[in-house]
Design an enzyme around this catalytic site. Sequence first.
Site, PDB file in Angstrom:
ATOM      1  N   HIS A  14       0.710  -1.072   0.035  1.00  0.00           N
ATOM      2  CA  HIS A  14      -0.077   0.013   0.021  1.00  0.00           C
ATOM      3  C   HIS A  14       0.733   1.465  -0.013  1.00  0.00           C
ATOM      4  O   HIS A  14       2.000   1.122   0.336  1.00  0.00           O
ATOM      5  CB  HIS A  14      -0.779  -0.073   1.194  1.00  0.00           C
ATOM      6  CG  HIS A  14      -0.239   0.181   2.256  1.00  0.00           C
ATOM      7  ND1 HIS A  14       0.525   1.162   2.957  1.00  0.00           N
ATOM      8  CD2 HIS A  14       0.162  -1.045   3.453  1.00  0.00           C
ATOM      9  CE1 HIS A  14       1.022   0.941   4.227  1.00  0.00           C
ATOM     10  NE2 HIS A  14       0.817  -0.264   4.319  1.00  0.00           N
ATOM     11  N   GLY A  15       0.212   2.232  -0.677  1.00  0.00           N
ATOM     12  CA  GLY A  15       1.053   3.719  -0.395  1.00  0.00           C
ATOM     13  C   GLY A  15       1.117   4.114   1.155  1.00  0.00           C
ATOM     14  O   GLY A  15       0.573   3.596   1.888  1.00  0.00           O
ATOM     15  N   ASN A  20       2.514   5.415   8.751  1.00  0.00           N
ATOM     16  CA  ASN A  20       3.960   5.418   8.050  1.00  0.00           C
ATOM     17  C   ASN A  20       4.507   6.930   8.079  1.00  0.00           C
ATOM     18  O   ASN A  20       5.900   6.922   8.781  1.00  0.00           O
ATOM     19  CB  ASN A  20       3.899   5.049   6.563  1.00  0.00           C
ATOM     20  CG  ASN A  20       3.592   3.628   6.500  1.00  0.00           C
ATOM     21  OD1 ASN A  20       3.097   3.360   5.405  1.00  0.00           O
ATOM     22  ND2 ASN A  20       3.881   2.543   7.283  1.00  0.00           N
ATOM     23  N   THR A  26       1.701   0.279  13.165  1.00  0.00           N
ATOM     24  CA  THR A  26       0.272   0.285  12.893  1.00  0.00           C
ATOM     25  C   THR A  26      -0.172  -0.855  12.958  1.00  0.00           C
ATOM     26  O   THR A  26      -1.337  -0.930  13.530  1.00  0.00           O
ATOM     27  CB  THR A  26       0.357   0.949  11.383  1.00  0.00           C
ATOM     28  OG1 THR A  26       1.077   2.031  11.079  1.00  0.00           O
ATOM     29  CG2 THR A  26      -1.046   1.064  10.828  1.00  0.00           C
ATOM     30  N   GLU A  92      -1.566  -6.674   7.444  1.00  0.00           N
ATOM     31  CA  GLU A  92      -0.190  -6.672   8.185  1.00  0.00           C
ATOM     32  C   GLU A  92       0.152  -7.435   9.446  1.00  0.00           C
ATOM     33  O   GLU A  92      -0.831  -7.793  10.178  1.00  0.00           O
ATOM     34  CB  GLU A  92      -0.108  -4.892   8.504  1.00  0.00           C
ATOM     35  CG  GLU A  92       1.164  -4.630   9.228  1.00  0.00           C
ATOM     36  CD  GLU A  92       2.418  -4.587   8.140  1.00  0.00           C
ATOM     37  OE1 GLU A  92       2.836  -6.065   8.304  1.00  0.00           O
ATOM     38  OE2 GLU A  92       2.890  -4.027   7.799  1.00  0.00           O
ATOM     39  N   TYR A  95       0.991  -5.987  15.580  1.00  0.00           N
ATOM     40  CA  TYR A  95       2.127  -5.506  16.634  1.00  0.00           C
ATOM     41  C   TYR A  95       1.911  -5.392  18.077  1.00  0.00           C
ATOM     42  O   TYR A  95       2.494  -4.810  18.866  1.00  0.00           O
ATOM     43  CB  TYR A  95       2.595  -4.153  16.055  1.00  0.00           C
ATOM     44  CG  TYR A  95       3.857  -4.119  15.081  1.00  0.00           C
ATOM     45  CD1 TYR A  95       5.156  -4.732  15.338  1.00  0.00           C
ATOM     46  CD2 TYR A  95       3.452  -3.757  13.855  1.00  0.00           C
ATOM     47  CE1 TYR A  95       5.789  -4.381  14.303  1.00  0.00           C
ATOM     48  CE2 TYR A  95       4.426  -4.012  12.670  1.00  0.00           C
ATOM     49  CZ  TYR A  95       5.617  -4.421  12.821  1.00  0.00           C
ATOM     50  OH  TYR A  95       6.585  -4.330  12.017  1.00  0.00           O
ATOM     51  N   GLY A 186       4.003  -4.499   4.273  1.00  0.00           N
ATOM     52  CA  GLY A 186       5.305  -4.785   4.348  1.00  0.00           C
ATOM     53  C   GLY A 186       5.474  -6.252   4.649  1.00  0.00           C
ATOM     54  O   GLY A 186       6.044  -6.934   4.318  1.00  0.00           O
TER      55      GLY A 186
END
EC number: 5.4.2.11
Length: 247
Positions: A14-15, A20, A26, A92, A95, A186
């Site tokens: 993704h952009g 970010n 995130t 993603e 976290y 990522g």
Amino acid sequence: MQQGNTATLILLRHGESDWNARNLFTGWVDVGLTDKGRAEAVRSGELLAEHNLLPDVLYTSLLRRAITTAHLALDTADWLWIPVRRSWRLNERHYGALQGLDKAVTKARYGEERFMAWRRSYDTPPPPIEKGSEFSQDADPRYTDIGGGPLTECLADVVTRFLPYFTDVIVPDLRTGRTVLIVAHGNSLRALVKHLDEMSDDEVVGLNVPTGIPLRYDLDADLRPVVPGGTYLDPEAAAAVISQARP
């Protein structure tokens, strides 16, 4: 798909997201794109069109930064009509208790060794998030069927949840010769690249996937990359971003 190849797989992170840009952890928090991120998504669509690399099917996570990136890219390429499949398995990495925390502040508080283990090691998850806390997902209706989702993950956990979906759902599309676009994150893309390129646990720790630049994999009859590591559609931009990646 190039002549002699069985299938083409396009990976797109993704952009740039709001978090970010703010250097915050995130994970599964559902944040949007920055103006830069939206521009990256549009540019990725231009690259797909310029390379005549128009997918037959799209896969995304359940997070808006991936969904919005995919929409902008395909709208730019005038290719919005293709089938779309979404799954939390492409999300993603979660976290844990780090979600919402500033990375620099976290590093200063816990020290570089622990920070890097949580952030970049293959098999060390951060502390779990507390259910009901501000950045937890246990009440999110998207994840009702999986009990609200994980409370923390390491990269190994992402591999464990993503690869069965890739094998059981995405691979059949590839085996029919379809060009597949995956717009994800990522760490979910790092998990897939690890599998495609048969990277070791240590090798994948150093892998960075830049935002908003399509990565093309042409696959042979065994679904192995014809070019190891794939080919970025804008290799100069990808190299520049990777070289500047923050630790």
